[in-house]
Design an enzyme around this catalytic site. Structure first.
Site, PDB file in Angstrom:
ATOM      1  N   HIS A  29       0.958  -1.120   0.171  1.00 29.89           N
ATOM      2  CA  HIS A  29       0.041  -0.276   0.127  1.00 29.89           C
ATOM      3  C   HIS A  29       1.469   1.180  -0.239  1.00 29.89           C
ATOM      4  O   HIS A  29       1.956   0.764   0.931  1.00 29.89           O
ATOM      5  CB  HIS A  29      -0.695  -0.336   1.346  1.00 29.89           C
ATOM      6  CG  HIS A  29      -1.904  -1.122   1.281  1.00 29.89           C
ATOM      7  ND1 HIS A  29      -3.180  -0.578   0.818  1.00 29.89           N
ATOM      8  CD2 HIS A  29      -1.261  -2.399   1.860  1.00 29.89           C
ATOM      9  CE1 HIS A  29      -3.424  -2.259   1.100  1.00 29.89           C
ATOM     10  NE2 HIS A  29      -2.324  -3.364   1.457  1.00 29.89           N
ATOM     11  N   HIS A 207      -8.213  -8.624  -0.850  1.00 26.79           N
ATOM     12  CA  HIS A 207      -7.801  -8.565   0.145  1.00 26.79           C
ATOM     13  C   HIS A 207      -8.321 -10.069   1.305  1.00 26.79           C
ATOM     14  O   HIS A 207      -9.878  -9.831   0.896  1.00 26.79           O
ATOM     15  CB  HIS A 207      -7.305  -7.484   1.901  1.00 26.79           C
ATOM     16  CG  HIS A 207      -6.015  -6.809   1.467  1.00 26.79           C
ATOM     17  ND1 HIS A 207      -5.303  -6.438   0.064  1.00 26.79           N
ATOM     18  CD2 HIS A 207      -5.309  -6.602   2.310  1.00 26.79           C
ATOM     19  CE1 HIS A 207      -5.151  -5.546   0.468  1.00 26.79           C
ATOM     20  NE2 HIS A 207      -4.569  -5.545   1.909  1.00 26.79           N
ATOM     21  N   GLU A 210      -7.068 -12.366   6.055  1.00 26.32           N
ATOM     22  CA  GLU A 210      -6.115 -11.292   6.501  1.00 26.32           C
ATOM     23  C   GLU A 210      -6.344 -12.244   8.139  1.00 26.32           C
ATOM     24  O   GLU A 210      -6.173 -12.280   9.469  1.00 26.32           O
ATOM     25  CB  GLU A 210      -5.565 -10.181   5.995  1.00 26.32           C
ATOM     26  CG  GLU A 210      -5.069  -9.947   7.348  1.00 26.32           C
ATOM     27  CD  GLU A 210      -4.566  -8.221   7.056  1.00 26.32           C
ATOM     28  OE1 GLU A 210      -6.054  -7.585   6.780  1.00 26.32           O
ATOM     29  OE2 GLU A 210      -3.883  -7.461   7.864  1.00 26.32           O
ATOM     30  N   ASP A 288       3.371  -4.917   3.073  1.00 28.37           N
ATOM     31  CA  ASP A 288       2.452  -4.743   2.869  1.00 28.37           C
ATOM     32  C   ASP A 288       1.756  -3.668   3.104  1.00 28.37           C
ATOM     33  O   ASP A 288       1.636  -2.308   2.162  1.00 28.37           O
ATOM     34  CB  ASP A 288       1.712  -4.853   4.503  1.00 28.37           C
ATOM     35  CG  ASP A 288      -0.196  -5.182   4.402  1.00 28.37           C
ATOM     36  OD1 ASP A 288      -0.362  -4.766   3.238  1.00 28.37           O
ATOM     37  OD2 ASP A 288      -0.386  -5.838   5.298  1.00 28.37           O
TER      38      ASP A 288
HETATM   39  N1  ADE Z   1      -4.697  -1.538   4.286  1.00 24.91           N
HETATM   40  C1  ADE Z   1      -3.689  -0.841   4.138  1.00 24.91           C
HETATM   41  N2  ADE Z   1      -2.758  -2.226   4.680  1.00 24.91           N
HETATM   42  C2  ADE Z   1      -4.143  -3.216   4.983  1.00 24.91           C
HETATM   43  C3  ADE Z   1      -4.476  -4.305   5.349  1.00 24.91           C
HETATM   44  N3  ADE Z   1      -3.314  -4.965   5.528  1.00 24.91           N
HETATM   45  N4  ADE Z   1      -5.301  -4.985   5.808  1.00 24.91           N
HETATM   46  C4  ADE Z   1      -7.112  -4.723   5.402  1.00 24.91           C
HETATM   47  N5  ADE Z   1      -6.738  -3.169   4.508  1.00 24.91           N
HETATM   48  C5  ADE Z   1      -5.316  -2.479   4.514  1.00 24.91           C
HETATM   49 ZN    ZN Z   2      -2.765  -5.225   2.700  1.00 26.25          ZN
END
Ligand code: ADE
Ligand code: ZN
Length: 345
Positions: A29, A207, A210, A288
């Site tokens: 990101h 995503h 997670e 990330d």
């Molecule tokens: N936005 C930035 N990092 C993130 C992550 N690890 N999971 C979900 N949204 C995000």
């Molecule tokens: Zn992410």
């Protein structure tokens, strides 16, 4: 569960070898590369008040209980990003560090809804990031793509609107993703938005898994048509899903230090990365939000080696997975695979 740190293996690559390993970064990101010193620089330049007295005081906040506690700080600090030049500078600094850590191709995420809501123009964000990416291709030989992420904890209407805006910038934007708070915001909400993105010719990732359950990973595949899954680590809880990911060659863009810092795993030695690899899943290593999680992509490879063990063969497989799972052209992939062969010696 493993308690002991693996004994150093003679076949484990050195820090410098892992930094030099040619790799693609597929889960990054750009707003998560905002280092504390740049927060202060941009706040000063743009006259944005900060609730922290110093860079050190801000850095001391980087201790997270879970994804949401990180996101609260992430959305607050990005308020210092106001102009096209701010986005260019942010991206330039990321790329300089990425180059040192062996990144040869990057597909970076950005969160346009979080910027447009503050009055920043989408074109300024895209043009700023794009200018730095052009410089990096020319000066560092790093190729790239930009992926627009929908914030899953914002409304579907808002996602539809930002997709319409994004479709005016397909000169730069190659795909869409889905991020932000996961639990309670299942992929099903975004089925129609994703259909429209796919019909417009965009690549699609999401995503999933997670903090959310393995079922979200399956839904991201079945309902959104995701070509890669970002994180996806909770897939290990579902054997049939793991077999499917392996059989369909769906890559997971895994982020070990992020998972540790957001407590998705209690300790890195318990991370399921190698377990997924052993089951035949195409896993990749990524950073990330490296400014927040204590390391860029090469640092993630080193942390994996130190906690889980990492042979040169496995490190090269993870790098090869990243190249093959990227949306680079076939010609570019062939070039990078050749660089990887040279690394293996
Ligand atoms: N936005 C930035 N990092 C993130 C992550 N690890 N999971 C979900 N949204 C995000
Ligand atoms: Zn992410």
């Amino acid at each position: 569960m493993t308690d002991a740190v693996p004994a150093p293996s003679p076949s484990a690559p050195s820090d410098s070898a892992l930094m030099a390993l040619p790799k693609a970064e597929l889960h990054l990101h750009i707003e998560g590369t905002l280092e504390p010193d740049l927060v202060f620089e941009l706040a000063g330049r743009n006259g944005v008040p900060l609730p922290y007295a110093s860079v050190e005081e801000l850095a001391a906040q980087y201790d997270f209980a879970d994804l949401q506690s990180f996101l609260d700080l992430y959305y607050a600090t990005m308020d210092v990003l106001r102009t096209k030049d701010d986005f260019a500078e942010l991206t330039r600094r990321y790329l300089a560090r990425a180059a040192e850590q062996g990144v040869r191709h990057v597909e970076l995420f950005f969160d346009p809804q979080a910027h447009v809501a503050r009055g920043v123009r989408l074109d300024d964000v895209v043009d700023g990031i794009g200018a730095a990416l052009d410089e990096a291709e020319r000066d560092l030989g790093i190729t790239s793509g930009i992926i627009l992420c929908f914030l899953r904890d914002e409304s579907v209407e808002s996602a539809e609107q930002i997709l319409s805006a994004g479709l005016t910038r397909t000169d730069r934007i190659i795909g869409v993703g889905l991020d932000s708070a996961e639990v309670g915001y299942p992929p099903a909400l975004f089925e129609a938005v994703y259909r429209r993105a796919r019909e417009a010719g965009l690549r699609v990732v999401a995503h999933a898994g997670e903090e959310g359950p393995a079922g979200y990973v399956r839904d991201a595949l079945d309902l959104l048509g995701a070509e890669r899954i970002d994180h996806g680590i909770r897939s290990v809880e579902d054997d049939a899903l793991v077999q499917r990911l392996a059989a369909e060659r769906i890559a997971l863009t895994v982020c070990p230090l992020s998972n540790l810092r957001l407590r998705a795993v209690p300790v890195l030695a318990d991370h399921p990365l190698h377990e997924l690899d052993d089951a035949g899943v195409a896993v990749t290593i990524n950073s990330d939000d490296p400014a927040y999680f204590g390391g860029y992509v090469g640092d993630n490879f080193i942390a994996v080696r130190d906690a889980l063990g990492l042979t040169a063969e496995r490190a090269a497989r993870y790098a090869r997975n990243s190249i093959e799972a990227s949306f680079a052209s076939d010609g570019r992939k062939a070039e990078l695979l050749q660089e990887l062969e040279a690394w293996r010696g």
